[in-house]
Design a protein around this motif. Sequence first.
Motif, PDB file in Angstrom:
ATOM      1  N   ARG A   1     -41.801 -22.287 -21.508  1.00  0.00           N
ATOM      2  CA  ARG A   1     -43.221 -22.280 -21.752  1.00  0.00           C
ATOM      3  C   ARG A   1     -43.527 -20.929 -22.111  1.00  0.00           C
ATOM      4  O   ARG A   1     -43.237 -20.204 -21.421  1.00  0.00           O
ATOM      5  N   SER A   2     -44.196 -20.735 -23.162  1.00  0.00           N
ATOM      6  CA  SER A   2     -44.858 -19.471 -23.684  1.00  0.00           C
ATOM      7  C   SER A   2     -45.795 -18.896 -22.831  1.00  0.00           C
ATOM      8  O   SER A   2     -46.527 -19.696 -22.328  1.00  0.00           O
ATOM      9  N   ASP A   3     -46.356 -17.752 -22.567  1.00  0.00           N
ATOM     10  CA  ASP A   3     -46.821 -17.258 -21.829  1.00  0.00           C
ATOM     11  C   ASP A   3     -48.381 -17.717 -22.114  1.00  0.00           C
ATOM     12  O   ASP A   3     -49.268 -17.691 -21.274  1.00  0.00           O
ATOM     13  N   TRP A   4     -48.924 -17.883 -23.406  1.00  0.00           N
ATOM     14  CA  TRP A   4     -50.127 -18.386 -23.919  1.00  0.00           C
ATOM     15  C   TRP A   4     -50.435 -19.846 -23.717  1.00  0.00           C
ATOM     16  O   TRP A   4     -51.666 -19.992 -23.997  1.00  0.00           O
ATOM     17  N   MET A   5     -49.429 -20.607 -23.084  1.00  0.00           N
ATOM     18  CA  MET A   5     -49.487 -21.915 -23.146  1.00  0.00           C
ATOM     19  C   MET A   5     -49.962 -22.432 -21.661  1.00  0.00           C
ATOM     20  O   MET A   5     -49.008 -22.152 -20.793  1.00  0.00           O
ATOM     21  N   PRO A   6     -51.048 -22.773 -21.250  1.00  0.00           N
ATOM     22  CA  PRO A   6     -51.452 -23.079 -19.897  1.00  0.00           C
ATOM     23  C   PRO A   6     -50.566 -24.436 -19.298  1.00  0.00           C
ATOM     24  O   PRO A   6     -50.311 -25.206 -20.326  1.00  0.00           O
ATOM     25  N   GLN A   7     -50.675 -24.618 -17.896  1.00  0.00           N
ATOM     26  CA  GLN A   7     -50.035 -25.756 -17.321  1.00  0.00           C
ATOM     27  C   GLN A   7     -51.035 -26.827 -17.888  1.00  0.00           C
ATOM     28  O   GLN A   7     -52.124 -26.530 -17.844  1.00  0.00           O
ATOM     29  N   ILE A   8     -50.766 -27.993 -17.770  1.00  0.00           N
ATOM     30  CA  ILE A   8     -51.497 -29.045 -18.061  1.00  0.00           C
ATOM     31  C   ILE A   8     -52.054 -29.713 -16.664  1.00  0.00           C
ATOM     32  O   ILE A   8     -51.069 -29.980 -15.925  1.00  0.00           O
ATOM     33  N   PRO A   9     -53.083 -29.481 -16.039  1.00  0.00           N
ATOM     34  CA  PRO A   9     -53.619 -29.778 -15.042  1.00  0.00           C
ATOM     35  C   PRO A   9     -53.224 -31.376 -14.297  1.00  0.00           C
ATOM     36  O   PRO A   9     -53.126 -32.318 -15.523  1.00  0.00           O
ATOM     37  N   ASN A  10     -53.060 -31.666 -13.224  1.00  0.00           N
ATOM     38  CA  ASN A  10     -52.832 -32.959 -12.888  1.00  0.00           C
ATOM     39  C   ASN A  10     -51.817 -33.834 -13.180  1.00  0.00           C
ATOM     40  O   ASN A  10     -51.417 -34.886 -13.517  1.00  0.00           O
ATOM     41  N   THR A  11     -50.560 -32.853 -13.551  1.00  0.00           N
ATOM     42  CA  THR A  11     -49.281 -33.384 -13.948  1.00  0.00           C
ATOM     43  C   THR A  11     -48.010 -32.782 -13.270  1.00  0.00           C
ATOM     44  O   THR A  11     -48.301 -31.667 -12.775  1.00  0.00           O
ATOM     45  N   PHE A  12     -47.009 -33.401 -13.033  1.00  0.00           N
ATOM     46  CA  PHE A  12     -45.917 -32.833 -12.573  1.00  0.00           C
ATOM     47  C   PHE A  12     -45.344 -31.987 -13.451  1.00  0.00           C
ATOM     48  O   PHE A  12     -45.359 -31.986 -14.827  1.00  0.00           O
ATOM     49  N   GLN A  13     -44.502 -30.911 -12.874  1.00  0.00           N
ATOM     50  CA  GLN A  13     -43.786 -29.889 -13.778  1.00  0.00           C
ATOM     51  C   GLN A  13     -42.245 -29.763 -13.405  1.00  0.00           C
ATOM     52  O   GLN A  13     -41.901 -30.117 -12.385  1.00  0.00           O
ATOM     53  N   LYS A  14     -41.626 -29.988 -14.344  1.00  0.00           N
ATOM     54  CA  LYS A  14     -40.129 -29.750 -14.411  1.00  0.00           C
ATOM     55  C   LYS A  14     -39.446 -28.554 -15.140  1.00  0.00           C
ATOM     56  O   LYS A  14     -39.931 -28.742 -16.621  1.00  0.00           O
ATOM     57  N   ARG A  15     -38.836 -27.521 -14.400  1.00  0.00           N
ATOM     58  CA  ARG A  15     -38.534 -26.465 -15.198  1.00  0.00           C
ATOM     59  C   ARG A  15     -37.365 -26.914 -16.273  1.00  0.00           C
ATOM     60  O   ARG A  15     -37.357 -26.313 -17.396  1.00  0.00           O
ATOM     61  N   GLU A  16     -36.476 -27.756 -15.860  1.00  0.00           N
ATOM     62  CA  GLU A  16     -35.690 -28.693 -16.790  1.00  0.00           C
ATOM     63  C   GLU A  16     -35.397 -29.687 -16.551  1.00  0.00           C
ATOM     64  O   GLU A  16     -35.910 -30.388 -15.455  1.00  0.00           O
ATOM     65  N   ILE A  17     -35.029 -30.747 -17.277  1.00  0.00           N
ATOM     66  CA  ILE A  17     -34.977 -32.185 -17.204  1.00  0.00           C
ATOM     67  C   ILE A  17     -34.157 -32.620 -16.098  1.00  0.00           C
ATOM     68  O   ILE A  17     -34.407 -33.609 -15.906  1.00  0.00           O
ATOM     69  N   LYS A  18     -33.130 -31.841 -15.705  1.00  0.00           N
ATOM     70  CA  LYS A  18     -32.178 -32.415 -14.577  1.00  0.00           C
ATOM     71  C   LYS A  18     -32.723 -32.139 -13.248  1.00  0.00           C
ATOM     72  O   LYS A  18     -32.210 -32.174 -12.262  1.00  0.00           O
ATOM     73  N   GLU A  19     -33.783 -31.367 -12.892  1.00  0.00           N
ATOM     74  CA  GLU A  19     -34.539 -30.919 -12.032  1.00  0.00           C
ATOM     75  C   GLU A  19     -34.604 -32.205 -10.815  1.00  0.00           C
ATOM     76  O   GLU A  19     -35.188 -33.134 -11.385  1.00  0.00           O
TER      77      GLU A  19
END
Length: 75
Positions: free
Chosen positions: A57-75
């Motif tokens: 993720r680029s520094d200027w791109m915010p996290q989408i609220p109320n979603t799960f986050q995966k740093r990589e697909i196999k996490e």
Amino acid sequence: MDNGGGSVVTRELCSGCGLYILEYGAQAKNDFRFLTLGSLDDPTALPPKGEFFTQDRSDWMPQIPNTFQKREIKE
């Protein structure tokens, strides 16, 4: 099609213009469909449930609220 990471995925294209619309495959146990946001007439009709590849993720791109986050697909 092999996605370059050894996983076979199906990509569907618009029959009118040929643009990429969505992707799915066995690696995601066919439980997920990865949609291109710009392909929806009303993006609010299908709100995102998660984000993948957040390690890139680029520094200027915010996290989408109320979603799960995966740093990589196999996490």
